[in-house]
Design an enzyme around this catalytic site. Sequence first.
Site, PDB file in Angstrom:
ATOM      1  CG  HIS A 136      49.427 -24.214  -0.470  1.00  0.00           C
ATOM      2  ND1 HIS A 136      50.617 -23.853  -1.053  1.00  0.00           N
ATOM      3  CD2 HIS A 136      48.862 -23.076  -0.011  1.00  0.00           C
ATOM      4  CE1 HIS A 136      50.775 -22.544  -0.931  1.00  0.00           C
ATOM      5  NE2 HIS A 136      49.718 -22.046  -0.309  1.00  0.00           N
ATOM      6  CB  SER A 138      45.005  -9.435  -4.590  1.00  0.00           C
ATOM      7  OG  SER A 138      45.953  -9.525  -3.554  1.00  0.00           O
ATOM      8  CB  CYS A 153      41.851  -5.405  -3.785  1.00  0.00           C
ATOM      9  SG  CYS A 153      43.256  -5.395  -4.887  1.00  0.00           S
TER      10      CYS A 153
END
Length: 114
Positions: free
Chosen positions: A68, A63, A83
Amino acid sequence: MNKVGTHLVVDAWEAPSEFLNDPERIRRALVEAIAAGEATLIDMCVHQFSPHGVTATATLAESHIAIHTWPEYGYFAADLFFCGQGQPKVAIEVLKNALQAQKVTMQEIDRGFP
């Protein structure tokens, strides 16, 4: 629920601003976190903002990881969704250590369908 993955939402602070404003350090930290989390890197994008801050995303076979940074606050936010296989909690521990965050909160969300 038929669980298909684990999503971690992370807030971390009290990290050195020079680490959070260094795109190459962020890139290396992500590569180390991905390896430690037993994930497979497909692609990575790292962007340096002016006057400060870095955003990076890693697309994984499992995934993604996104981070940030707000160097002026010693803060970063990260989002890890794995996943299938992989160890997202190990990955975030490596990321936290690489960026030397002193405080971390984490929400774990099971992803899936009924």
